[in-house]
Design an enzyme around this catalytic site. Structure first.
Site, PDB file in Angstrom:
ATOM      1  N   GLU A  63       0.835  -1.202   0.000  1.00  0.00           N
ATOM      2  CA  GLU A  63       0.000   0.000   0.000  1.00  0.00           C
ATOM      3  C   GLU A  63       0.872   1.256   0.000  1.00  0.00           C
ATOM      4  O   GLU A  63       0.571   2.233  -0.678  1.00  0.00           O
ATOM      5  CB  GLU A  63      -0.904   0.005   1.239  1.00  0.00           C
ATOM      6  CG  GLU A  63      -1.883  -1.156   1.268  1.00  0.00           C
ATOM      7  CD  GLU A  63      -2.354  -1.508   2.670  1.00  0.00           C
ATOM      8  OE1 GLU A  63      -3.247  -2.357   2.772  1.00  0.00           O
ATOM      9  OE2 GLU A  63      -1.833  -0.954   3.658  1.00  0.00           O
TER      10      GLU A  63
ATOM     11  N   ASP B 249     -11.173  -9.081   1.596  1.00  0.00           N
ATOM     12  CA  ASP B 249     -11.635 -10.436   1.915  1.00  0.00           C
ATOM     13  C   ASP B 249     -12.899 -10.300   2.751  1.00  0.00           C
ATOM     14  O   ASP B 249     -13.255  -9.208   3.186  1.00  0.00           O
ATOM     15  CB  ASP B 249     -10.553 -11.208   2.683  1.00  0.00           C
ATOM     16  CG  ASP B 249     -10.130 -10.465   3.951  1.00  0.00           C
ATOM     17  OD1 ASP B 249      -9.116  -9.748   3.899  1.00  0.00           O
ATOM     18  OD2 ASP B 249     -10.841 -10.537   4.975  1.00  0.00           O
TER      19      ASP B 249
ATOM     20  N   GLY C  91     -11.216  -6.644   6.132  1.00  0.00           N
ATOM     21  CA  GLY C  91     -12.143  -7.729   5.864  1.00  0.00           C
ATOM     22  C   GLY C  91     -13.573  -7.235   6.011  1.00  0.00           C
ATOM     23  O   GLY C  91     -13.895  -6.517   6.959  1.00  0.00           O
TER      24      GLY C  91
ATOM     25  N   MET D 174      -6.820  -4.160  11.682  1.00  0.00           N
ATOM     26  CA  MET D 174      -5.950  -4.358  12.840  1.00  0.00           C
ATOM     27  C   MET D 174      -5.269  -3.086  13.354  1.00  0.00           C
ATOM     28  O   MET D 174      -4.400  -3.168  14.219  1.00  0.00           O
ATOM     29  CB  MET D 174      -4.891  -5.425  12.501  1.00  0.00           C
ATOM     30  CG  MET D 174      -5.527  -6.762  12.107  1.00  0.00           C
ATOM     31  SD  MET D 174      -4.349  -8.034  11.581  1.00  0.00           S
ATOM     32  CE  MET D 174      -3.492  -8.365  13.121  1.00  0.00           C
ATOM     33  N   GLU D 175      -5.638  -1.913  12.843  1.00  0.00           N
ATOM     34  CA  GLU D 175      -4.906  -0.704  13.237  1.00  0.00           C
ATOM     35  C   GLU D 175      -5.770   0.512  13.559  1.00  0.00           C
ATOM     36  O   GLU D 175      -5.404   1.340  14.412  1.00  0.00           O
ATOM     37  CB  GLU D 175      -3.931  -0.264  12.104  1.00  0.00           C
ATOM     38  CG  GLU D 175      -2.847  -1.252  11.770  1.00  0.00           C
ATOM     39  CD  GLU D 175      -3.309  -2.337  10.796  1.00  0.00           C
ATOM     40  OE1 GLU D 175      -4.354  -2.134  10.132  1.00  0.00           O
ATOM     41  OE2 GLU D 175      -2.652  -3.389  10.716  1.00  0.00           O
TER      42      GLU D 175
HETATM   43  N1  SAH Z   1      -0.993 -12.991   6.630  1.00  0.00           N
HETATM   44  C1  SAH Z   1      -0.908 -11.604   6.251  1.00  0.00           C
HETATM   45  C2  SAH Z   1      -1.016 -10.778   7.472  1.00  0.00           C
HETATM   46  C3  SAH Z   1      -1.558  -9.433   7.198  1.00  0.00           C
HETATM   47  S1  SAH Z   1      -2.613  -8.973   8.444  1.00  0.00           S
HETATM   48  C4  SAH Z   1       0.329 -11.394   5.424  1.00  0.00           C
HETATM   49  O1  SAH Z   1       0.750 -12.316   4.802  1.00  0.00           O
HETATM   50  O2  SAH Z   1       0.912 -10.282   5.374  1.00  0.00           O
HETATM   51  C5  SAH Z   1      -3.856  -8.184   7.525  1.00  0.00           C
HETATM   52  C6  SAH Z   1      -3.700  -6.714   7.288  1.00  0.00           C
HETATM   53  O3  SAH Z   1      -4.787  -6.285   6.489  1.00  0.00           O
HETATM   54  C7  SAH Z   1      -3.787  -5.877   8.556  1.00  0.00           C
HETATM   55  O4  SAH Z   1      -2.994  -4.733   8.403  1.00  0.00           O
HETATM   56  C8  SAH Z   1      -5.291  -5.556   8.671  1.00  0.00           C
HETATM   57  O5  SAH Z   1      -5.502  -4.212   9.037  1.00  0.00           O
HETATM   58  C9  SAH Z   1      -5.872  -5.811   7.281  1.00  0.00           C
HETATM   59  N2  SAH Z   1      -6.896  -6.861   7.149  1.00  0.00           N
HETATM   60  C10 SAH Z   1      -7.384  -7.279   5.962  1.00  0.00           C
HETATM   61  N3  SAH Z   1      -8.272  -8.278   6.127  1.00  0.00           N
HETATM   62  C11 SAH Z   1      -8.362  -8.514   7.455  1.00  0.00           C
HETATM   63  C12 SAH Z   1      -9.101  -9.469   8.241  1.00  0.00           C
HETATM   64  N4  SAH Z   1      -9.894 -10.354   7.674  1.00  0.00           N
HETATM   65  N5  SAH Z   1      -8.941  -9.448   9.592  1.00  0.00           N
HETATM   66  C13 SAH Z   1      -8.107  -8.544  10.164  1.00  0.00           C
HETATM   67  N6  SAH Z   1      -7.370  -7.639   9.461  1.00  0.00           N
HETATM   68  C14 SAH Z   1      -7.493  -7.608   8.116  1.00  0.00           C
END
Ligand code: SAH
Length: 230
Positions: A12, A199, A78, A175-176
């Site tokens: 991003e 998602d 999400g 998450m932020e």
């Molecule tokens: N496994 C991922 C981890 C990223 S965490 C990786 O490979 O990098 C997901 C990031 O996108 C976080 O910054 C959060 O803010 C956002 N996000 C998108 N979909 C989310 C979901 N279903 N639950 C929580 N955070 C989500």
């Protein structure tokens, strides 16, 4: 007027940095802050990294050290509410920490000693960001309302349903955002946030998330930021 543009992930941020011709890198607290201009406006762009603590630290440094006047977050989330689908855009009107629970001493979700669980974003900045998102992505469905944050990637249909029934007006989960909203509340700094849905926070979330971030998310962030500052 100095604007902070914050993202959680490199995909991003890099598209935003590509729009900044003169940025210089300043390292503080293990992060790199990119200080410069975008469309002639003073901007500090930064990768907050993932999760509430990382986001709160980043917001505090932006305010204390870089003296930003406002903070704009752009990223992915999400979808939680029915009808909030992959590719839609969510502009936050308020944030809540869905994993904060100091009950029975404080009501569930309430931030202890604040007497509140929901932190509103700045109304006029939020309006400007929503207008920018509409101009940048005219075909995307735009939602406005509550976004919930927690230190968990929500990736099962069961957890998504549980969040939906506990917080029926929640549009999306990430998450932020709630962490930055709380820091901005403390300092009186305007905050707004836009999230593209990557998602549905369900059993397919991990696959959808990775594909979306790789193929779509970075373009969306840059387009919205460009429309916002342009
Ligand atoms: N496994 C991922 C981890 C990223 S965490 C990786 O490979 O990098 C997901 C990031 O996108 C976080 O910054 C959060 O803010 C956002 N996000 C998108 N979909 C989310 C979901 N279903 N639950 C929580 N955070 C989500």
């Amino acid at each position: 007027m100095k604007t902070a543009i914050v993202s959680a992930m490199q995909e991003e941020l890099s598209s935003v940095l590509a729009l900044m011709p003169d940025e210089h890198k300043v390292a503080v607290g293990g992060r790199e802050f990119f200080d410069g201009h975008l469309h002639g406006r003073e901007v500090v762009a930064v990768l907050a990294r993932i999760g509430k603590v990382a986001a709160a630290t980043t917001a505090a440094v932006l305010i204390e050290r870089f003296k930003v006047d406002r903070i704009v977050f752009t990223g992915v989330a999400g979808g939680i509410a029915p009808g909030v689908n992959v590719g839609d855009v969510v502009v936050a009107e308020s944030f809540l920490q869905h994993d904060l629970d100091a009950s029975p001493i404080f009501p569930k979700y309430e931030v202890p000693l604040y007497g509140m669980s929901r932190f509103a974003t700045d109304a006029s900045l939020t309006q400007q960001l929503a207008d920018a998102a509409r101009r940048a992505l005219p075909d995307a469905k735009l939602h406005r309302g509550l976004v919930i944050s927690g230190d968990r990637f929500v990736a099962t249909s069961a957890e998504s349903r549980a969040l939906q029934s506990a917080l029926p007006d929640a549009l999306a989960v990430e998450m932020e955002g709630a962490a930055i909203a709380q820091v901005c509340h403390d300092y009186g700094v305007p905050f707004a946030a836009v999230r593209t849905i990557s998602d549905r926070a369900d059993d397919a979330a991990h696959v959808d998330f990775l594909l979306f971030v790789r193929d779509v998310a970075s373009g969306h962030s840059a387009a919205i930021v460009e429309a916002f500052l342009g």
